[in-house]
Design a protein around this motif. Sequence first.
Motif, PDB file in Angstrom:
ATOM      1  N   VAL A 131      -1.781  67.394 -15.128  1.00 57.22           N
ATOM      2  CA  VAL A 131      -2.972  66.626 -14.763  1.00 57.22           C
ATOM      3  C   VAL A 131      -3.424  66.971 -13.340  1.00 57.22           C
ATOM      4  O   VAL A 131      -4.570  66.768 -12.974  1.00 57.22           O
ATOM      5  N   LYS A 132      -2.521  67.529 -12.536  1.00 57.61           N
ATOM      6  CA  LYS A 132      -2.788  67.874 -11.128  1.00 57.61           C
ATOM      7  C   LYS A 132      -3.244  66.646 -10.334  1.00 57.61           C
ATOM      8  O   LYS A 132      -4.187  66.702  -9.546  1.00 57.61           O
ATOM      9  N   SER A 133      -2.585  65.539 -10.572  1.00 60.47           N
ATOM     10  CA  SER A 133      -2.960  64.315  -9.866  1.00 60.47           C
ATOM     11  C   SER A 133      -2.627  64.412  -8.386  1.00 60.47           C
ATOM     12  O   SER A 133      -1.537  64.831  -8.008  1.00 60.47           O
ATOM     13  N   THR A 134      -3.577  64.005  -7.563  1.00 60.72           N
ATOM     14  CA  THR A 134      -3.312  63.989  -6.121  1.00 60.72           C
ATOM     15  C   THR A 134      -2.396  62.823  -5.761  1.00 60.72           C
ATOM     16  O   THR A 134      -1.941  62.714  -4.633  1.00 60.72           O
ATOM     17  N   ARG A 135      -2.155  61.923  -6.699  1.00 63.55           N
ATOM     18  CA  ARG A 135      -1.261  60.784  -6.456  1.00 63.55           C
ATOM     19  C   ARG A 135       0.177  61.106  -6.792  1.00 63.55           C
ATOM     20  O   ARG A 135       1.084  60.307  -6.524  1.00 63.55           O
ATOM     21  N   ARG A 136       0.377  62.257  -7.416  1.00 60.44           N
ATOM     22  CA  ARG A 136       1.715  62.620  -7.843  1.00 60.44           C
ATOM     23  C   ARG A 136       2.722  62.618  -6.690  1.00 60.44           C
ATOM     24  O   ARG A 136       3.823  62.063  -6.828  1.00 60.44           O
ATOM     25  N   PRO A 137       2.381  63.210  -5.533  1.00 58.57           N
ATOM     26  CA  PRO A 137       3.363  63.213  -4.434  1.00 58.57           C
ATOM     27  C   PRO A 137       3.779  61.815  -3.979  1.00 58.57           C
ATOM     28  O   PRO A 137       4.840  61.649  -3.400  1.00 58.57           O
ATOM     29  N   ALA A 138       2.957  60.802  -4.253  1.00 54.77           N
ATOM     30  CA  ALA A 138       3.318  59.449  -3.836  1.00 54.77           C
ATOM     31  C   ALA A 138       4.341  58.840  -4.792  1.00 54.77           C
ATOM     32  O   ALA A 138       5.189  58.048  -4.391  1.00 54.77           O
ATOM     33  N   PHE A 139       4.243  59.190  -6.078  1.00 58.04           N
ATOM     34  CA  PHE A 139       5.091  58.538  -7.076  1.00 58.04           C
ATOM     35  C   PHE A 139       6.266  59.393  -7.570  1.00 58.04           C
ATOM     36  O   PHE A 139       7.344  58.870  -7.842  1.00 58.04           O
ATOM     37  N   ALA A 140       6.037  60.695  -7.692  1.00 58.29           N
ATOM     38  CA  ALA A 140       7.068  61.547  -8.307  1.00 58.29           C
ATOM     39  C   ALA A 140       8.445  61.422  -7.653  1.00 58.29           C
ATOM     40  O   ALA A 140       9.449  61.387  -8.363  1.00 58.29           O
ATOM     41  N   PRO A 141       8.520  61.344  -6.320  1.00 57.17           N
ATOM     42  CA  PRO A 141       9.871  61.270  -5.732  1.00 57.17           C
ATOM     43  C   PRO A 141      10.603  59.963  -6.025  1.00 57.17           C
ATOM     44  O   PRO A 141      11.814  59.917  -5.918  1.00 57.17           O
ATOM     45  N   VAL A 142       9.889  58.900  -6.391  1.00 58.03           N
ATOM     46  CA  VAL A 142      10.575  57.613  -6.546  1.00 58.03           C
ATOM     47  C   VAL A 142      10.613  57.072  -7.976  1.00 58.03           C
ATOM     48  O   VAL A 142      11.542  56.345  -8.333  1.00 58.03           O
ATOM     49  N   VAL A 143       9.623  57.408  -8.796  1.00 59.36           N
ATOM     50  CA  VAL A 143       9.571  56.781 -10.121  1.00 59.36           C
ATOM     51  C   VAL A 143      10.455  57.529 -11.113  1.00 59.36           C
ATOM     52  O   VAL A 143      10.315  58.743 -11.303  1.00 59.36           O
ATOM     53  N   ALA A 144      11.385  56.809 -11.743  1.00 61.92           N
ATOM     54  CA  ALA A 144      12.246  57.417 -12.757  1.00 61.92           C
ATOM     55  C   ALA A 144      11.601  57.298 -14.128  1.00 61.92           C
ATOM     56  O   ALA A 144      11.532  58.254 -14.882  1.00 61.92           O
ATOM     57  N   LYS A 145      11.121  56.085 -14.465  1.00 57.90           N
ATOM     58  CA  LYS A 145      10.429  55.962 -15.749  1.00 57.90           C
ATOM     59  C   LYS A 145       9.542  54.738 -15.788  1.00 57.90           C
ATOM     60  O   LYS A 145       9.711  53.789 -15.006  1.00 57.90           O
ATOM     61  N   SER A 146       8.592  54.776 -16.696  1.00 61.29           N
ATOM     62  CA  SER A 146       7.719  53.626 -16.885  1.00 61.29           C
ATOM     63  C   SER A 146       7.698  53.311 -18.371  1.00 61.29           C
ATOM     64  O   SER A 146       7.610  54.212 -19.202  1.00 61.29           O
ATOM     65  N   GLU A 147       7.863  52.039 -18.701  1.00 57.36           N
ATOM     66  CA  GLU A 147       7.868  51.712 -20.132  1.00 57.36           C
ATOM     67  C   GLU A 147       7.177  50.379 -20.400  1.00 57.36           C
ATOM     68  O   GLU A 147       7.174  49.476 -19.561  1.00 57.36           O
ATOM     69  N   ALA A 148       6.595  50.303 -21.591  1.00 55.90           N
ATOM     70  CA  ALA A 148       5.949  49.071 -22.029  1.00 55.90           C
ATOM     71  C   ALA A 148       6.972  48.272 -22.819  1.00 55.90           C
ATOM     72  O   ALA A 148       7.377  48.675 -23.902  1.00 55.90           O
ATOM     73  N   LYS A 149       7.402  47.143 -22.244  1.00 53.89           N
ATOM     74  CA  LYS A 149       8.409  46.314 -22.934  1.00 53.89           C
ATOM     75  C   LYS A 149       7.787  45.599 -24.121  1.00 53.89           C
ATOM     76  O   LYS A 149       8.300  45.597 -25.214  1.00 53.89           O
ATOM     77  N   ASP A 150       6.659  44.941 -23.869  1.00 52.39           N
ATOM     78  CA  ASP A 150       5.869  44.387 -24.963  1.00 52.39           C
ATOM     79  C   ASP A 150       4.417  44.498 -24.538  1.00 52.39           C
ATOM     80  O   ASP A 150       4.132  45.105 -23.504  1.00 52.39           O
ATOM     81  N   ALA A 151       3.516  43.902 -25.313  1.00 50.34           N
ATOM     82  CA  ALA A 151       2.085  44.133 -25.057  1.00 50.34           C
ATOM     83  C   ALA A 151       1.657  43.786 -23.641  1.00 50.34           C
ATOM     84  O   ALA A 151       0.715  44.360 -23.118  1.00 50.34           O
ATOM     85  N   LYS A 152       2.344  42.819 -23.024  1.00 50.25           N
ATOM     86  CA  LYS A 152       1.897  42.441 -21.684  1.00 50.25           C
ATOM     87  C   LYS A 152       2.966  42.561 -20.602  1.00 50.25           C
ATOM     88  O   LYS A 152       2.865  41.951 -19.544  1.00 50.25           O
ATOM     89  N   THR A 153       3.959  43.392 -20.859  1.00 51.29           N
ATOM     90  CA  THR A 153       5.005  43.593 -19.850  1.00 51.29           C
ATOM     91  C   THR A 153       5.257  45.079 -19.634  1.00 51.29           C
ATOM     92  O   THR A 153       5.473  45.826 -20.585  1.00 51.29           O
ATOM     93  N   VAL A 154       5.193  45.470 -18.388  1.00 52.42           N
ATOM     94  CA  VAL A 154       5.461  46.862 -18.037  1.00 52.42           C
ATOM     95  C   VAL A 154       6.598  46.903 -17.033  1.00 52.42           C
ATOM     96  O   VAL A 154       6.648  46.093 -16.118  1.00 52.42           O
ATOM     97  N   VAL A 155       7.496  47.867 -17.238  1.00 50.34           N
ATOM     98  CA  VAL A 155       8.623  47.993 -16.317  1.00 50.34           C
ATOM     99  C   VAL A 155       8.623  49.391 -15.711  1.00 50.34           C
ATOM    100  O   VAL A 155       8.568  50.397 -16.420  1.00 50.34           O
ATOM    101  N   PHE A 156       8.614  49.439 -14.388  1.00 54.35           N
ATOM    102  CA  PHE A 156       8.777  50.712 -13.682  1.00 54.35           C
ATOM    103  C   PHE A 156      10.187  50.753 -13.105  1.00 54.35           C
ATOM    104  O   PHE A 156      10.599  49.829 -12.404  1.00 54.35           O
ATOM    105  N   THR A 157      10.911  51.806 -13.418  1.00 49.23           N
ATOM    106  CA  THR A 157      12.251  51.965 -12.865  1.00 49.23           C
ATOM    107  C   THR A 157      12.213  53.061 -11.804  1.00 49.23           C
ATOM    108  O   THR A 157      11.660  54.132 -12.039  1.00 49.23           O
ATOM    109  N   LEU A 158      12.788  52.752 -10.649  1.00 46.54           N
ATOM    110  CA  LEU A 158      12.747  53.709  -9.549  1.00 46.54           C
ATOM    111  C   LEU A 158      14.069  54.442  -9.396  1.00 46.54           C
ATOM    112  O   LEU A 158      15.125  53.934  -9.770  1.00 46.54           O
ATOM    113  N   LYS A 159      13.978  55.653  -8.846  1.00 48.89           N
ATOM    114  CA  LYS A 159      15.186  56.426  -8.567  1.00 48.89           C
ATOM    115  C   LYS A 159      15.856  55.896  -7.307  1.00 48.89           C
ATOM    116  O   LYS A 159      17.065  55.937  -7.159  1.00 48.89           O
TER     117      LYS A 159
END
Lengths: 305, 513
Positions: free
Chosen positions: B129-157
Amino acid sequence: MLRYLTLRIAQSIVTVLLVTMIIFVIIRLIGDPTHLMLPPEATEADRELLRQQMGLSDPVVVQYWRYLRQLLHGDMGMSYRFSLPALDVVLARIGPTLLLTCTSLAIGILVGVPLGVASAVRPDSWIDFLAKAIALFGQAAPPFFFGLIFVLVFSVQLGWLPTSGYGGPQYLIMPSIALGWYSAAGLMRLTRSNMMEVLTSEYVKMARIKGVPERTVVYKHALKNAALPVLTFASLQFGILMGGAVSIESVFAWPGMGKLILDSIANLDYAVVQAAVTLSALMFTAINLAVDLLYAYIDPRIRYA
Amino acid sequence: MTTGIARHLRMLSCLAALLVPLPAAAIGGKPAVDRDTVVMAVSKEIFNLDGQVTASGDSQRYGWQLYDTLYALDRKGDIVPSLATGMTRSEDGLTYTFTLRTDVKFHNGQLMTAEDVAYSMDRILDPAVKSTRRPAFAPVVAKSEAKDAKTVVFTLKEPDGAFLNKIAGYLFIVPKAYTQSLGSPEAFARAPVGTGPYRFVEQKIGQSVTFERFDDYFGPKAGIKRLIMRLIEEPSSRVNALLTGEVDLSDGIPTAEIERLKKTPGLTVHSVPIGSPLGVRLYADDPSSPISKAKVRLALNYAIDVNALIKNVLHGAGAPLTSYISSYYSYGVNRDLKPYGYNPAKAKQLLKEAGYPNGFEISIYSSSDWPKEIAETLAAYWTQVGVKAKIQRIDYAAWSRLNNTHKSGPMTLMQMSNAIFDPIHPVTGGASKSGTWSDYSNPEIEELIIEANKTADRSERDRIFKRIGSILHDDAQAVLITEIFYVYGADSELDWAPQPGIAWYDLRTVRWK
């Protein structure tokens, strides 16, 4: 003629290729767009990844070869700033530029040539004085100066015309006059001096002695002969106007090519710079080729020159 | 850009302004189009409408009209719920769980779900995607998942104290199904879909971008039906368009025009700090250079009358700084610190103590983006204490390459703006040993940065950054010049106030009075 035609076409192709090659290398010497594309917290690894994705980590020769191959398929690459094909970006700007340049040139010719004729026919008359004044102003100051003055007078003060923008004819008036003035000045002076010279020549005197009406002398005999250098000059003006359009495009927020090229260089949008320069080169060589061939057709001596 | 031309134009326009003092056209409630529309003149082209990709901050400014984030920045710089209703952070700071609103619609009519949010993060992380935001998130975000329709969990490294700020500043939510249905990552830029108060209508390259009110917006509806951002790059042309009422609002008013516009009936001038420091980056890590000595750096600061510079060069649009941490942030600002002040005698004394009683020669870079008078003023003040600075003025593109690769030494004029409102951005960028824009290293700062990265608690961060600000101030990590102000001209009938502390435009609530 066929040999000349083939030769000239081959020359044109080489010229365009050389231009694309030069711009390709030069824009890469200016800088690396990944610095402008990524935020400061980006690491060198992030930049390297982006360079690889954009094919910028390959040797320039490889990049150029790839560019040429894509060019043959009509693909000029993607503009990183617009996320659009560079060709689309450039095509969106060519129309406004041609409109502005052609209108300015038309103004230049329609004002400059008749004024030149009139002032040559009646030297030191009021019309000569007026024409000289117009020419003096037109050549003394750069087009954008008149552009600014026009805006202040006709838009800000009088409220007659929009200050800037692109759209209907009302948007075209001030920029094309500001730009066309410069050509008009040059064309007026050239027409005037050529006409003065021709009007004192033997065959004009002869025509007058024979009792040919003055109108016919001026417009048929004299102007026809004075017109050749004027035509050459007018065709050269096209290129000059396209160059001069950059500052006018700035003043009037005109969405033209000149500003696009400048901005794209400043932002190192390689694909757009390459596409714009390649298309301009094609356009200019095509015009030159057409003019040369036309000359050769009219005057056979030119072919061997 | 076309600096040479631009400079001449500016000079001429000032000259011409003297000749033509008053506009004929009436402004003040006479809208450029109609009272359902606001036309804003923007100085920088809006390029790519894909808010996750857009290459420059300048062309991100449409972003807040089109997109929303889970949490948003309010006028004070506080982080408030937006698409999310709440958030919990795990004890170790590695898990962020967001609860989402259920009434949010995308511009294409689809309801926003947790799937879209998780996808939006994954899209930024996807190199294709060549996102310019990638350098802000890539070093810290391990995964993102939708737990249910209204819950999102971001797990960090690893813990990231500014993660919520990054969510607020960078994570625009885009619809998964729609975005995936497009042929290429680039296609989204041509028909962007978000959840914001305006939807995209049309983009004319080199001319304008048009938005219209999104009637299904979950929050307060936009105050107007149509918003047009018109590109007018030349400053004097923007002023003229404002004077004739062709535009209702304009950014980038030249500071030299502020007084004139203030006196024009029917016009209002907004001058607002954007939380962005302008300073001189010092290559202090070269031991052979005089500026490796703290006393010399302090002397360079004391030698400048910042207030006079702001008044005379910037026509008042500025404010003195105490460190790279702008005093317009809502936390982390050490208000006990005072600007250095103008004290040439002290500067001379410090230079003498540092072993330079007769000063020294040095050079300073200035990119074409800055009025040349700024560097000239600095050089003139430094001459008074014996420091002879040679000004090297180069084009912005060439300069940014040098500046981003640590080649703009020994000194360069530099500004940093901040999209996430947290002081970590200028501190790591401009004052840490690994910073892209830093040639200064201080073990104390490095430790505090590590601490800040581990700390998400607001008052703790406040304390850490106050300490950092105080160290940077005492050690004169940079020559501090001014806070950057953005100057807008507006029809006085327009009900709008710019967002302070950030270089983005908030036109969500703009309306006619």
